[in-house]
Design an enzyme around this catalytic site. Structure first.
Site, PDB file in Angstrom:
ATOM      1  N   LYS A  25       0.729  -1.216   0.123  1.00  0.00           N
ATOM      2  CA  LYS A  25      -0.001  -0.069   0.033  1.00  0.00           C
ATOM      3  C   LYS A  25       0.838   1.255   0.164  1.00  0.00           C
ATOM      4  O   LYS A  25       1.969   1.359   0.500  1.00  0.00           O
ATOM      5  CB  LYS A  25      -0.961  -0.132   1.279  1.00  0.00           C
ATOM      6  CG  LYS A  25      -1.951   1.247   1.230  1.00  0.00           C
ATOM      7  CD  LYS A  25      -2.805   0.705   2.377  1.00  0.00           C
ATOM      8  CE  LYS A  25      -3.911   2.100   2.796  1.00  0.00           C
ATOM      9  NZ  LYS A  25      -4.725   1.655   3.937  1.00  0.00           N
ATOM     10  N   SER A  47      -9.478   1.528   4.035  1.00  0.00           N
ATOM     11  CA  SER A  47      -8.819   2.304   2.789  1.00  0.00           C
ATOM     12  C   SER A  47      -7.829   1.714   1.837  1.00  0.00           C
ATOM     13  O   SER A  47      -6.995   2.101   1.010  1.00  0.00           O
ATOM     14  CB  SER A  47      -8.295   3.454   3.333  1.00  0.00           C
ATOM     15  OG  SER A  47      -7.153   2.980   4.202  1.00  0.00           O
TER      16      SER A  47
END
Lengths: 527, 158
Positions: free
Chosen positions: A76, A171
């Site tokens: 990420k 997220s």
């Protein structure tokens, strides 16, 4: 080959059925084909190929570094990666190239993993949809799956197929989409309020949050220091255990990591479910819970019972306050953490030069989006002298109560809690954006967040497809530092439910040779 | 660079006024136009729906502390909702409960020995900064507060 689990591919690499370079190239080609998902912000093609080459040399000499050697992974974009742009999907860090690797990234690379790229997210990991980063929203691969499209055909005609694409959840949406679309075998997300476990069930992957203190978060650009944990995303529980084994352990650079010795473990193929006690928190029966999720939750409880496990109702009396508590604590810590972005040492800097304050203010105006600014302002409000006691300290006390609730439950006979992960299946983007970020987060994080408050390990396992052909998952929560037991139970459960593989026919057509069934028998799986 | 170095902290009144005007002119160029107009409008209107928590003083105070602008009426409304949301915490009885700083509060924090094991990477660290002079990060002059709302000169060109 790309649809295999990490363990299977690792075996294939060791046995020479495929080379790391071939594997890397296949993944890169698939990343290009799935570009429309917007899962990746940066694809580190050169770096990946170089790492793959080195891995190949090691395999040829018989010196492989282990199960992760040569395996494509994605990270990420809020984990610092040396020499690779790290943006947190924000204008504030566009063009920022960290001079160091986050500890977990370093550990992956030390074990030979091949870094495919940095994945998309909500700006600074603030959000539950992976929709508000500056690089655009992430699309859920299941929007394009055969399973979902078949169900949609039965509905209204005439609607533009692509306009109704579904969100991944957030997220860590990019990481989840990357893993779900077969472009990598494992991905790192960050889990502060459920941000790994929220998108995981929406995209049919396993989302695992280790106990706070087990895995270092040094190098993870901080959101809420007292809750941030790197999350692991894989296509099966066993793979998550492999990755955890590589990442867990004390890090001198992160003083919140525990010093207890940690050894990698192999999950047993079966579990003594009849010795287990599973708790069902009654407060999690939210009215907004979709009937399908409720039904799967109930079936799962019955499954445990039918295998001889004890299934009891438990109470987490302060569960309904976890969202509010998180809101106060998160915004407060964010206000503090975001103060470092002033444009002086790194990140975006505006052109104003009249004074430091004016420069900081304008830089932060240009660099942050509404959500980030909103949280900073809320946080600063709660931290004002006159409000500190009533909001911040109060929230910390409520956090103590929430954590105690879990301690009480686990001190009784309960070994694991079984809960939904999300209220429903993935929703269309157009529907998701009707509500603002805070409302959405408050709604969507309801099952996942209390776990971050208490620092417990939790895993979301995909269970089945909904009536719309979309994945639904359930969550298991374990005792602190009992990650191995938690994953053992999750693995057993995963085997019972046999969640179907996503069918991305159009994408797979060119790689159809990889899905030949006969290859399966030639790969030996000695566990 | 010379403009940065020439702005010393002992500014004359005239110079200070000029500086403030320049700041605001710049701010306006950046598009703060509507924001400034809104702020002045905010104090002149008495909105019956506005709660008494987020007053003009609070807004100004928060903007200075956070160095982040509200930017719009919506943002203020969002803060009010956020406060109302957090107010729900009052319903919880926390008498005798200790605040939780960390979930690992029962353990001793790890402290490593005070030995230098890394560093000497000034060049790498300076690479990410926009304005650098030799081994220094360059900042605009400090100790100049953002102008208060009252100090604004009328902007007839808005």
């Amino acid at each position: 080959m790309l649809g295999r689990t990490l363990r299977e591919v690792s075996t294939a690499l060791k046995q020479g059925h495929i080379t790391p370079t071939e594997l890397c190239q296949k993944c890169l080609s698939l990343i290009k084909k799935t570009k429309f998902l917007n899962a990746y912000i940066t694809v580190s093609e050169e770096v990946a190929l170089k790492q793959a080459e080195e891995s190949e040399k090691r395999y040829k000499k018989g010196h492989s570094l282990g199960d992760l050697d040569g395996i494509p992974v994605a990270v990420k974009d809020n984990f610092s990666t040396s020499s690779i742009e790290t943006t947190c999907a924000s204008n504030m860090l566009k063009g920022y190239v960290p001079p160091y690797n986050a500890t977990v990234v370093q550990k992956l690379l030390d074990k030979g993993a091949v870094l495919m790229g940095k994945t998309n997210l909500d700006e600074f990991a603030m959000g539950s949809g992976s929709t508000n980063g500056v690089f655009g929203p992430v699309k859920n691969p299941w929007s394009y799956s055969k399973q979902h499209r078949e169900k949609r055909k039965q509905k209204a005609h005439g609607e533009n197929e692509d306009s109704n694409w579904l969100i991944t959840g957030g997220s860590s949406g990019g990481s989840v989409a990357a893993a779900a679309a077969f472009t990598c075998f494992a991905a790192l997300g960050s889990d502060t309020g459920g941000l790994t476990r929220n998108p995981a069930p929406h995209c049919g992957v396993v989302g695992f949050k280790p106990s706070y203190g087990l895995v270092s978060h040094h190098g993870l650009i901080p959101l809420v220091n007292s809750m941030d944990v790197p999350g692991i995303l894989t296509r099966c529980v066993d793979d998550a255990a492999i990755v955890l084994g590589m990442l867990a352990g004390h890090d001198p650079k992160d003083s919140t990591t525990i010093q207890d010795p940690v050894k990698p473990f192999t999950l047993p193929t079966s579990a003594d479910v009849n010795k287990l006690c599973t708790g069902i928190p009654k407060e999690y029966l939210a009215p907004e819970l979709s009937s399908e999720v409720r039904s799967f939750w109930s079936k799962a409880a019955n499954l445990f019972e039918s295998e001889g496990a004890k299934v009891i109702e438990v109470s987490l009396p302060h569960a309904s306050y976890s969202v509010v508590c998180y809101h106060a604590l998160c915004t407060s810590e964010v206000a503090s953490n975001m103060a470092r972005f002033d444009g002086l040492e790194y990140g975006h800097r505006c052109d104003i030069n009249v004074s430091t304050e004016a420069m900081y203010a304008a830089t932060r105006w240009e660099g942050f989006n509404d959500v980030v600014r909103g949280r900073i302002l809320s946080g600063n409000f709660f931290l004002l002298k006159e409000n500190y006691e009533n909001y911040f300290i109060k929230a910390q006390k409520v956090r103590q109560l929430i954590a105690n609730d879990f301690v009480n439950v686990f001190n009784s006979e309960v070994d694991v809690l079984l809960t939904p992960t999300t209220l429903s299946e993935a929703v269309p983007y157009l529907e998701f954006i009707k509500e603002d970020n805070r409302t959405r987060s408050a709604q969507d994080d309801i099952f996942t967040q209390a776990v971050n408050m208490a620092g417990l390990p939790a895993v979301s396992v995909p269970v089945a497809l909904s009536n719309q052909g979309l994945p639904i998952g359930l969550q298991f929560i374990g005792r602190a530092f009992c990650d191995q037991l938690l994953l053992t139970i999750a693995k057993w459960f995963e085997k019972q439910v046999q969640f179907p593989v996503i069918q991305l026919q159009e994408l797979m057509d060119d790689c159809s040779s990889d899905f030949e069934i006969e290859k399966l028998s030639s790969v030996s799986l000695k566990q | 660079m010379s403009s940065l170095l020439s702005a010393s902290s002992a500014l004359s009144e005239d110079a200070l006024r000029r500086l403030k005007r320049e700041m605001w002119a710049r701010a306006v160029k950046l598009g703060f136009r509507s924001w400034v107009g809104w702020r002045r409008g905010f104090t002149s209107k008495a909105d019956p729906q506005r709660s008494d928590r987020v007053t003009a003083e609070v807004i100004e105070h928060l903007e200075r502390l956070a160095l982040v602008d509200f930017g719009s009426q919506e943002a203020v409304a969002r803060l009010e909702k956020a406060i109302a949301f957090a107010d729900r915490l009052r319903a919880v009885d926390t008498d005798g409960v200790e605040p939780m700083e960390s979930v690992l509060e029962d353990r001793c924090l790890y402290l490593r020995s005070d030995n230098v094991v890394e560093g000497n990477c000034a060049e790498e660290l300076l690479q990410n900064a926009h304005r650098v002079v030799e081994e220094y990060f360059v900042a605009p002059p400090g100790n100049i507060s953002l102008p208060k709302q009252d100090d604004q000169e009328p902007f007839s060109h808005i």
